[in-house]
Design an enzyme around this catalytic site. Structure first.
Site, PDB file in Angstrom:
ATOM      1  N   LYS A 196     -20.514 -16.873 -53.167  1.00 22.79           N
ATOM      2  CA  LYS A 196     -19.285 -17.158 -53.934  1.00 22.79           C
ATOM      3  C   LYS A 196     -18.078 -17.192 -52.993  1.00 22.79           C
ATOM      4  O   LYS A 196     -17.208 -18.052 -53.114  1.00 22.79           O
ATOM      5  CB  LYS A 196     -19.068 -16.102 -55.023  1.00 22.79           C
ATOM      6  CG  LYS A 196     -20.052 -16.179 -56.154  1.00 22.79           C
ATOM      7  CD  LYS A 196     -19.769 -17.380 -57.058  1.00 22.79           C
ATOM      8  CE  LYS A 196     -20.895 -17.645 -58.025  1.00 22.79           C
ATOM      9  NZ  LYS A 196     -20.811 -18.936 -58.713  1.00 22.79           N
ATOM     10  N   TYR A 207     -25.513 -13.067 -52.859  1.00 21.82           N
ATOM     11  CA  TYR A 207     -24.880 -13.732 -54.013  1.00 21.82           C
ATOM     12  C   TYR A 207     -23.360 -13.717 -53.849  1.00 21.82           C
ATOM     13  O   TYR A 207     -22.697 -14.750 -53.945  1.00 21.82           O
ATOM     14  CB  TYR A 207     -25.271 -13.037 -55.331  1.00 21.82           C
ATOM     15  CG  TYR A 207     -24.411 -13.500 -56.480  1.00 21.82           C
ATOM     16  CD1 TYR A 207     -24.557 -14.777 -57.002  1.00 21.82           C
ATOM     17  CD2 TYR A 207     -23.406 -12.676 -57.008  1.00 21.82           C
ATOM     18  CE1 TYR A 207     -23.734 -15.220 -58.036  1.00 21.82           C
ATOM     19  CE2 TYR A 207     -22.591 -13.106 -58.035  1.00 21.82           C
ATOM     20  CZ  TYR A 207     -22.756 -14.386 -58.542  1.00 21.82           C
ATOM     21  OH  TYR A 207     -21.934 -14.826 -59.556  1.00 21.82           O
ATOM     22  N   SER A 252     -16.209 -15.097 -59.024  1.00 25.33           N
ATOM     23  CA  SER A 252     -16.596 -13.809 -59.585  1.00 25.33           C
ATOM     24  C   SER A 252     -15.749 -12.697 -58.983  1.00 25.33           C
ATOM     25  O   SER A 252     -15.323 -12.782 -57.819  1.00 25.33           O
ATOM     26  CB  SER A 252     -18.067 -13.567 -59.236  1.00 25.33           C
ATOM     27  OG  SER A 252     -18.425 -12.242 -59.459  1.00 25.33           O
TER      28      SER A 252
END
Ligand code: NAD
Ligand code: WQD
Length: 337
Positions: free
Chosen positions: A152, A148, A124
């Site tokens: 990643k 989050y 991302s």
């Protein structure tokens, strides 16, 4: 080529399965249905005329993964499965590290046991943190501001170390910008559970009357109209980026990193206007305070993906909003059970 698609019932995974079928690949979906419904597969069949094999399972179940990889003679894995809500990750960091980081490690371990050495991972633009300038190239420094994003980043780092130690593997990290839109048939789209976290699903739920108004998070950013600017990319372009990655670098050993974005920035109000035009509905909105953790602007330099994958996004903002509207208006409550 047979491709295991973890998270293939989800928003990006399901659209990618359609493009895989169109390109002559055979996808096999592996998903625990935590954030999706099995009826998605019915829609894939309606659109493509082909049936995709589905294994309901969790990526933290190594034995089931090894069995699936071996029994289906899988050649490559596209790994979408994971949790993706930024706010929720602050409340439930353990769940995020377990699903996203541990889940990926279990998957790679299972692939190693089964002798599958080609992996494409859903990363991302969040790994760029608050970029010092835009557009963003792949060599920008990385950082994280929430669990989050950190999950990643951790996965990217684990996979980088793993590929270094296993140079015969092909590992591709695709850094998505802001995926929006739906399959043009109106049969598939984004179906968030509860209150949508992301802009476009919220806007489209206002349009069908499921929400009263949109809160625009901040109008005092240093951007042309004061609202946040992002690189919205049509989910079908994003799906095509996975096909290009599989075809061009998925068979070459090495670590490959690409931005998947359009290279264009649009503000929140630009998106509202584009959606109003596409839907013919007016979108009620109110200016609200900034959302904690948000950045002013973020868009990609997608030149590397064009140079090395021959891929670039081609669908316009109008297509993104028209396709979102078709999906939302024809399926106001999302997928059936
Ligand atoms: P999604 O929630 O629609 O799809 C994810 C799928 O993974 C769901 O079908 C869910 O049931 C499944 N899943 C979750 N945990 C699982 C587990 N432990 N085992 C098996 N299946 C599991 O999300 P999406 O928008 O399609 O995102 C796909 C991937 O792309 C995610 O990894 C996400 O972090 C990443 N990504 C998404 C965006 C975005 O804005 N949508 C942006 C950048 C990156
Ligand atoms: C876009 C713009 C908001 C909702 C997130 C993740 C990122 C990636 C993509 C997974 C911002 C504004 C939003 C609303 C608003 N996901 N907004 N009202 O924050 O760019 O990125 O999704 O990897 O990691 O952080 O996307 O759609 O939430 O917001 O004004 O109700 O819309 O402030 O400017 P974001 P978004």
């Amino acid at each position: 080529m047979k491709v295991l698609v973890t998270g293939g019932m989800g928003y990006i995974g399901s659209h990618t399965c359609i493009q895989l079928l169109e390109a002559g690949f055979t996808p096999v979906i592996f998903d625990n249905l935590y954030n999706s419904k099995a009826t998605v597969n019915e829609r894939i069949r309606l659109v493509t005329g082909q049936t995709v094999e589905f294994i309901q399972g969790d990526i933290r179940d190594k034995a089931l993964l090894v069995k699936t990889l071996e029994q289906h003679n899988i050649d490559a894995v596209i790994h979408f499965a994971g949790l993706k809500a930024v706010g929720e990750s602050v409340e439930k960091p353990l769940e995020y590290y377990d699903n996203n980081v541990n889940g990926t490690l279990v998957l790679v371990d299972a692939m190693r046991d089964a002798g599958v050495t080609r992996l494409v991972f859903s990363s991302s633009a969040t790994v760029y943190g608050d970029p010092h300038t835009v557009p963003i190239t792949e060599d920008f420094p990385t950082s994280a501001t929430n669990p989050y994003g950190r999950s990643k980043l951790m996965v990217e780092e684990c996979l980088t170390d793993f590929q270094l130690a296993n140079p015969d593997w092909s590992i591709t990290l695709l850094r998505y910008f802001n995926p929006v839109g739906s399959h043009p048939s109106g049969q598939l789209g984004e179906d968030p559970q509860g209150i949508p976290n992301n802009l476009m699903p919220f806007v489209s739920q206002v349009a069908v009357g499921r929400r009263e108004y949109l809160s625009v998070f901040g109008d005092d950013y240093p951007t042309p109209d004061g609202t946040g600017v992002r690189d919205y990319i049509h989910v079908m372009d994003l799906a095509d980026g996975h096909i290009a990655a599989l075809q061009r670098v998925g068979i070459q050993s090495g670590l490959h990193i690409f931005n998947l974005g359009t290279g264009n920035g649009s503000s929140v109000l630009d998106m509202v206007k584009a959606f109003e035009q596409a839907s013919g509905k007016s979108i009620a909105y109110k200016i609200a305070p900034r959302r904690p953790g948000d950045i002013a602007e973020c868009w990609a330099d997608p030149a590397k993906a064009y140079a090395e994958l021959g891929w670039k996004a081609t669908r316009t903002l109008q297509q993104m909003t028209e396709d979102t509207w078709r999906w939302q208006s024809e399926n106001p409550k999302g997928y059936p059970e």
